[in-house]
Design a protein around this motif. Sequence first.
Motif, short mmCIF file in Angstrom:
data_model
loop_
_atom_site.label_atom_id
_atom_site.label_comp_id
_atom_site.label_asym_id
_atom_site.label_seq_id
_atom_site.Cartn_x
_atom_site.Cartn_y
_atom_site.Cartn_z
N UNK A 1 0.86 -1.32 -0.51
CA UNK A 1 -0.14 -0.24 0.49
C UNK A 1 0.72 1.16 0.49
N UNK B 1 -1.17 9.07 -6.24
CA UNK B 1 -0.94 9.96 -5.92
C UNK B 1 -0.02 11.06 -6.51
N UNK C 1 -2.17 16.78 -4.60
CA UNK C 1 -1.45 15.28 -4.65
C UNK C 1 0.27 14.75 -4.72
N UNK D 1 5.32 11.18 1.07
CA UNK D 1 5.34 9.90 1.62
C UNK D 1 6.81 9.34 0.59
N UNK E 1 1.95 15.28 -1.49
CA UNK E 1 1.78 14.29 -0.54
C UNK E 1 2.73 13.31 -1.48
N UNK E 2 2.18 12.47 -2.56
CA UNK E 2 2.58 11.54 -2.72
C UNK E 2 4.83 11.95 -2.95
N UNK F 1 -0.75 3.99 -2.98
CA UNK F 1 -0.74 5.27 -2.87
C UNK F 1 -0.58 6.44 -3.34
N UNK F 2 1.79 6.17 -2.58
CA UNK F 2 1.99 7.13 -2.96
C UNK F 2 2.07 7.61 -4.86
#
Lengths: 526, 240
Positions: free
Chosen positions: B4, B12, B41, B48, B44-45, B8-9
Amino acid sequence: MPKNINTLKRFNALNYALALVTFSGLLMRLIAPLTTRALPFFDSSGYYQSVVTMQTQHIDPWLNYQTRQFTAELPMENFVIYLLSSYTGIDAFDASKYLPPSLLTLIMVPGIALIATKVSGRRDIGLLAALLFSISDVGSLRESYPLAEGIAVAVAIIYVICLIRAVESRSIRWILLSGFLMLGVFSAHNLTPFMFFMITIGVSLFMLKNRLIKLAYWIATIPTFAALFTSFSPLHYNLDHNPYTRYSILLTEVFSHERAIASGKQFSNPIASYTPSQPITYFMFLHMITVFTLLVALPFFALYLIRKPRTVSVAIAEVWLILAGATFIVGLTGDSLFGSDNPFFGYRTWIYLMMPAAIGAAYTLMYLIKLPHKQKVVLFSLVAFVLIVSVPATVAFIRQINSQYEEVNAHDYDMSVWLEQHVHQGNYTVYSTDAFYGAANSTLISDQSELYFFGNISTIFSNETYYVVLSYTTIEYPYHNQGLTVPLDHFYNPYFDRVYSAQTDWVFVYNPSINNPQILGLNKTV
Amino acid sequence: MNKLSIILPSTAIALGSLFLYLGFESGANGYVTLSIDGAFLLLAGLVTLFAPKARTAEVDSLASLSKEVDGVEELIPQILKGEITARFTHDGKIVLKETSKTDTTDINANLKTIELLSPNLRGMLTKDNIRDNMNHQTGEPEYPLTKKYTRHLIDVGALENVRVEVNHSKLKIELTKPVTGNPPLSEYNEPKEAIPIILSYRMLATLISIVSADIHSDTLPINIRRDQDTITISLTKVET
């Protein structure tokens, strides 16, 4: 013993106090609509006119919004007033007059009490925050008189409560609900979503910083869906051009100083345009409650800049305070440089700032409770004194601002009566020329000639004659700063006859059969 | 790093770049909201993926503090409810007595040991466990490990406070305002339903291990119950 005695007991003194605070807030916000003749006359976006159009023409503003048949900023207010008016039989005028302030108070005051209770963990502190907000002038003034804001901010505060709940419970259901409410905020106003969009982004980044990655990404879906919704729906026509361009214009102007130098203005009194004839101390007296709230909120702000917020609700309140505060300061700087000409005037941003400021201020006041008895009594009487004195001051300020507008708008009102008598078409009221534009467009002129709109001037085609309507509110604040300059010179030519003149309103007649090329060219120069 | 934390990143970053491109490509009248969201986004990616992991040890996620052990998620609720007898040892292990084989009398025959603590937490435990946990000024006992571990929980907002109460052979751990999952804790009416979800079983078990290490004694969980917005875990001390 009756069965409901327990529920009665549970409805304790604090609930009664909250009901009382909400009621006092409602009274404060009803001062303007109750004491002025026709409140939505400064309805520059023409909500009332749009609702009338909806009722008579049965046109859906959502789908016809970019066709210029509707001038209202965003359709949600139209729908709400339309539904209220249609289902209750209340006149659309009264609905648009009383609904926004009532909605603003009845949702926001308990909402603020709820958030402040979550932030401080004490219900009495929540009540104090609600009191600070309810007796302030937010939502009572023409400039902060929220037509769209009245609906948007009410939805937005429920959104914040749901967001806090979502982050606290880490539950997908609450995140979905907040996402849905965010779409509601986006379809209600153009400036409010920007604030809450950024708050959501801030909260998501805050979660990311604390390595709550999954949660951060769940929250990130809220602004993502809102952005997709905005871009690929009719909202795009209004939303994507409005708040962001305002921000960028303001920032460019603030940093370039170009316009300040060109206009010969340097930094000046930022509130000069609001109180033209009064000393600043009197202005501070009138704004005692807002100044007090902001000052008392500062320790909360400073504390959680240094320290890590203890709970989710504190973190969200802090992010909110930072963003609203920054916008307020940028707005005030703009006011200082350009007066109220600036595109994002500071006074309006006070609406957004007052909510977290009231919460922060109440949180700071919580520390007074822990003081020794004597100091506690002295400080609490001081707070009580400020609150009591601020109420008549705020009321005086609301009355004063409203009477200034009443003077201007009384002429608009008279002109609309004159038009109704002399132009004999449609059932309409002109509150400002801009508001009139929607009505003129959809109900009076069937053939959409290019002639009907000279810059920001409304034209009515009736009795084989073009009536050009000009109002002070169109020439002056706040329109001429938006690039909507009225070419006054063009009225000094033989093809325009002045048929009506009040102090702030004029009606000209223009006969198109003369076929004047000058007029056709005029449209292009605007 | 699990799947995950890659998916997720990367999603994003991909979406963020697309949105930013759409925003820029469409020009001045384009998708401004979308491009702001795209920038967010993307940020954020990248954060992360590339944020320095070393710094996050201070406020790390709860998951990295306790180890992934297969089958533990189903086991711990039963331990906490007293369905399985398990002893939390002072050196951070859980010793299970398998109740299915009841015919055996040999107490050491069916022991199963679970090591729940991550190397990170284990290091903390071996370092601090040798210390005397008495505050010599006040004469009150102090629980340095518990304090250190619960600070992580408080920092990430999982709960507001943790209180440990030792009374002869009885031990009580009180969690104030723990964040619980779906449905939220406050919606439970019966004490026995007080099963915290977000404040996961794994984390509760880790907490018991830490407290056991702090009091230098093995413990047996007796009961877990909820009262308003506190969770109380009752334990008995087992002298070793």
